[in-house]
Scaffold this motif. Structure first.
Motif, mmCIF file in Angstrom:
data_model
loop_
_atom_site.group_PDB
_atom_site.id
_atom_site.type_symbol
_atom_site.label_atom_id
_atom_site.label_comp_id
_atom_site.label_asym_id
_atom_site.label_seq_id
_atom_site.Cartn_x
_atom_site.Cartn_y
_atom_site.Cartn_z
ATOM 1 N N ARG A 149 7.911 2.842 -7.486
ATOM 2 C CA ARG A 149 8.552 2.652 -6.186
ATOM 3 C C ARG A 149 7.576 1.907 -5.284
ATOM 4 O O ARG A 149 6.520 2.423 -4.929
ATOM 5 N N PHE A 150 7.951 0.694 -4.906
ATOM 6 C CA PHE A 150 7.105 -0.139 -4.046
ATOM 7 C C PHE A 150 7.169 0.326 -2.594
ATOM 8 O O PHE A 150 6.212 0.175 -1.838
ATOM 9 N N SER A 151 8.288 0.916 -2.197
ATOM 10 C CA SER A 151 8.529 1.334 -0.806
ATOM 11 C C SER A 151 8.110 2.793 -0.613
ATOM 12 O O SER A 151 7.872 3.516 -1.576
ATOM 13 N N PRO A 152 8.039 3.268 0.650
ATOM 14 C CA PRO A 152 7.631 4.660 0.888
ATOM 15 C C PRO A 152 8.749 5.655 0.604
ATOM 16 O O PRO A 152 9.928 5.326 0.683
ATOM 17 N N GLY A 153 8.374 6.882 0.294
ATOM 18 C CA GLY A 153 9.327 7.969 0.121
ATOM 19 C C GLY A 153 9.509 8.745 1.404
ATOM 20 O O GLY A 153 8.794 8.542 2.394
ATOM 21 N N PHE A 154 10.486 9.678 1.403
ATOM 22 C CA PHE A 154 10.810 10.331 2.669
ATOM 23 C C PHE A 154 9.709 11.263 3.154
ATOM 24 O O PHE A 154 9.603 11.544 4.347
ATOM 25 N N PRO A 359 5.546 -4.780 5.316
ATOM 26 C CA PRO A 359 4.330 -4.611 6.127
ATOM 27 C C PRO A 359 3.349 -3.626 5.510
ATOM 28 O O PRO A 359 2.915 -2.655 6.150
ATOM 29 N N TYR A 360 2.991 -3.859 4.243
ATOM 30 C CA TYR A 360 2.160 -2.926 3.502
ATOM 31 C C TYR A 360 0.747 -3.472 3.335
ATOM 32 O O TYR A 360 0.525 -4.682 3.351
ATOM 33 N N GLY A 361 -0.186 -2.556 3.118
ATOM 34 C CA GLY A 361 -1.536 -2.942 2.770
ATOM 35 C C GLY A 361 -1.611 -3.318 1.292
ATOM 36 O O GLY A 361 -0.590 -3.485 0.623
ATOM 37 N N PRO A 362 -2.841 -3.442 0.748
ATOM 38 C CA PRO A 362 -3.007 -3.812 -0.662
ATOM 39 C C PRO A 362 -2.316 -2.815 -1.592
ATOM 40 O O PRO A 362 -2.530 -1.602 -1.500
ATOM 41 N N THR A 363 -1.489 -3.325 -2.486
ATOM 42 C CA THR A 363 -0.703 -2.477 -3.390
ATOM 43 C C THR A 363 -1.603 -1.666 -4.308
ATOM 44 O O THR A 363 -2.556 -2.179 -4.889
ATOM 45 N N ALA A 372 0.255 2.136 -0.518
ATOM 46 C CA ALA A 372 0.119 1.331 0.701
ATOM 47 C C ALA A 372 1.435 1.150 1.452
ATOM 48 O O ALA A 372 1.465 0.524 2.510
ATOM 49 N N ALA A 373 2.530 1.707 0.923
ATOM 50 C CA ALA A 373 3.839 1.520 1.559
ATOM 51 C C ALA A 373 3.910 2.279 2.875
ATOM 52 O O ALA A 373 3.358 3.375 3.007
ATOM 53 N N GLN A 374 4.580 1.706 3.844
ATOM 54 C CA GLN A 374 4.769 2.385 5.127
ATOM 55 C C GLN A 374 6.082 1.965 5.769
ATOM 56 O O GLN A 374 6.554 0.852 5.570
ATOM 57 N N ALA A 375 6.643 2.880 6.532
ATOM 58 C CA ALA A 375 7.827 2.575 7.332
ATOM 59 C C ALA A 375 7.382 2.107 8.713
ATOM 60 O O ALA A 375 6.205 2.188 9.070
ATOM 61 N N PHE A 389 6.533 0.675 16.723
ATOM 62 C CA PHE A 389 5.346 1.185 16.032
ATOM 63 C C PHE A 389 5.370 0.618 14.612
ATOM 64 O O PHE A 389 6.457 0.465 14.042
ATOM 65 N N PRO A 390 4.212 0.339 14.009
ATOM 66 C CA PRO A 390 2.838 0.441 14.495
ATOM 67 C C PRO A 390 2.547 -0.550 15.621
ATOM 68 O O PRO A 390 3.143 -1.632 15.672
#
Length: 404
Positions: A149-154, A359-363, A372-375, A389-390
């Motif tokens: 999963r490249f994206s963030p989880g809940f 808008p993620y940092g280094p994978t 590195a995933a973030q919402a 935000f951020p």
């Protein structure tokens, strides 16, 4: 005078003509790489599925136009599409079909129940599965080596949402103290609600009630009336598109106006269709959700491409674009269209992967989850969706509490 060792001029010319007439030996084109794209394009989740498919299509077009997979001799990506029909069973059936058609990997699924079932089915064939959106943390805690999963989880999204909510409320003088949580009764909404019930009291908020609803839902009148009777400072909804549109419009029509609506992983609050079609209901709604990085030039280019088709800019498109680019990057590093090699390459992905628009940092993957995933926090301001935000790439200041 021509001799046996020196051909005549006529023989030379005839030979040259023959050479020109001979068929040219062309370099054989490499076999295309078949990539499964799984989205729910019929049923309750059809809108999200269509925009996910669009993101995958745009990524495949970019990859093929820029020379294909260079490590495979310029092999083109060929989409093998499957409609999950908005159900886990539909997703599983499509994985079986895609496996039979020889795909090297699968991207998508959208909803957590579909992603859970489809990735489990894919694991039986050592078939790489890249989740586009599904936020349930069960997806990456089952020990499946094929699932990423490249994206963030809940879990991480909700913790960030709570941190930002405290920051927001404190900066405004703490106008919000009471909350009603509204959530869809499926996997992702119920998980979010449980986390909220644990974390909100620890951060100084009183939960007056937690209200669930089905997907699809046809009426929100009873929920709206219950919210009116409780009179919370904040409403925190986590729902799919149609259900939140129905809830927000019902609240607007009944003139129920809290100090703010602070969504978490909401299907409509970060959705330009909602903003364009129901601007009054959407106005000042906040969300913590997936969103493309507005600092990246490719983000603006993709948005123009989407809007040129008279479509809305939804997060599903950049997320699926990025997930397909992740698979392409893994294929380049694997050097062959082999499922096991692609799984190994995905697991080793690092900061050199930059062809995404999030808008993620280094994978860095750990147990299949990109660390590195973030919402981001968004808010609907002046009929536009702004990042609040951020703060390092926010393009608006939050409006909170809502004006009376």
């Amino acid at each position: 005078m021509p001799t046996a060792l020196m051909p005549s001029r006529r023989a030379v010319l005839l030979g040259a003509a023959g050479a020109l007439a001979a068929p040219v030996m062309l370099r054989a084109q490499p076999a295309p790489v078949r990539l499964g794209i799984l989205q729910p394009v019929t049923g309750a989740l059809a809108q999200d599925g269509e925009y996910g498919r669009l993101g995958a299509e745009l990524a495949i077009q970019d990859i093929n136009a820029s020379g294909g997979i260079r490590a495979l001799g310029g092999a083109q990506i060929q989409m093998v599409f499957g409609d999950a029909r908005s159900t886990p069973e539909g997703g599983t059936a499509e994985v079986e079909r895609m496996n039979g058609e020889g795909v090297v990997a699968i991207v998508g699924g959208f909803a957590s129940p579909i992603c859970l079932a489809a990735s489990q089915a894919a694991s039986r064939y050592d078939l790489p599965y890249v989740v586009d959106v599904g936020v349930s943390d069960q997806i990456v805690t089952r020990g499946l080596r094929n699932t990423f999963r490249f994206s963030p989880g809940f879990g991480s999204v909700t913790r960030a949402a709570l941190d930002n909510l405290v920051t927001l409320n404190t900066a405004a003088g703490r106008p919000a103290r009471t909350v009603v949580v509204v959530h869809e009764d499926g996997l992702f909404g119920s998980g979010m609600a449980r986390l909220m019930q644990t974390e909100l009291p620890n951060r100084g908020f009183e939960i007056l009630e937690t209200i669930s609803h089905p997907t699809p839902a046809r009426d929100m009148s009873n929920i709206a009336l219950r919210i009116r009777s409780l009179n919370p400072d904040l409403i925190i909804p986590s729902s799919y598109y149609a259900e939140f549109v129905l809830l927000s419009r019902t609240l607007q029509q009944r003139r129920i106006r809290p100090k703010g609506i602070y969504c978490v992983l909401n299907g409509a609050a970060s959705n330009f269709r909602f903003v364009r079609e129901f601007p009054e209901a959407a106005n000042l709604v906040m969300d913590v959700n997936h969103w493309a990085d507005p600092r990246k030039p490719k983000t603006a280019e993709l948005r123009r491409a989407v809007e040129a088709q008279n479509r809305f800019w939804l997060y599903n498109t950049p997320m699926n674009y990025s997930a397909v680019m992740l698979v392409a990057d893994a294929l380049e590093r694997a050097g062959r269209a082999d499922r096991g090699a692609v799984i190994e390459a995905l697991a080793r992905t690092d900061g050199n992967f930059t062809r995404h628009v999030m808008p993620y940092g280094p994978t860095r993957f750990e147990n299949g989850q990109n660390q590195a995933a973030q919402a981001v926090n968004t808010q609907v301001i002046d009929n536009d969706i702004k990042v609040i935000f951020p703060t390092d790439f926010a393009d608006a200041r939050p409006v909170f509490p809502w004006p009376a």
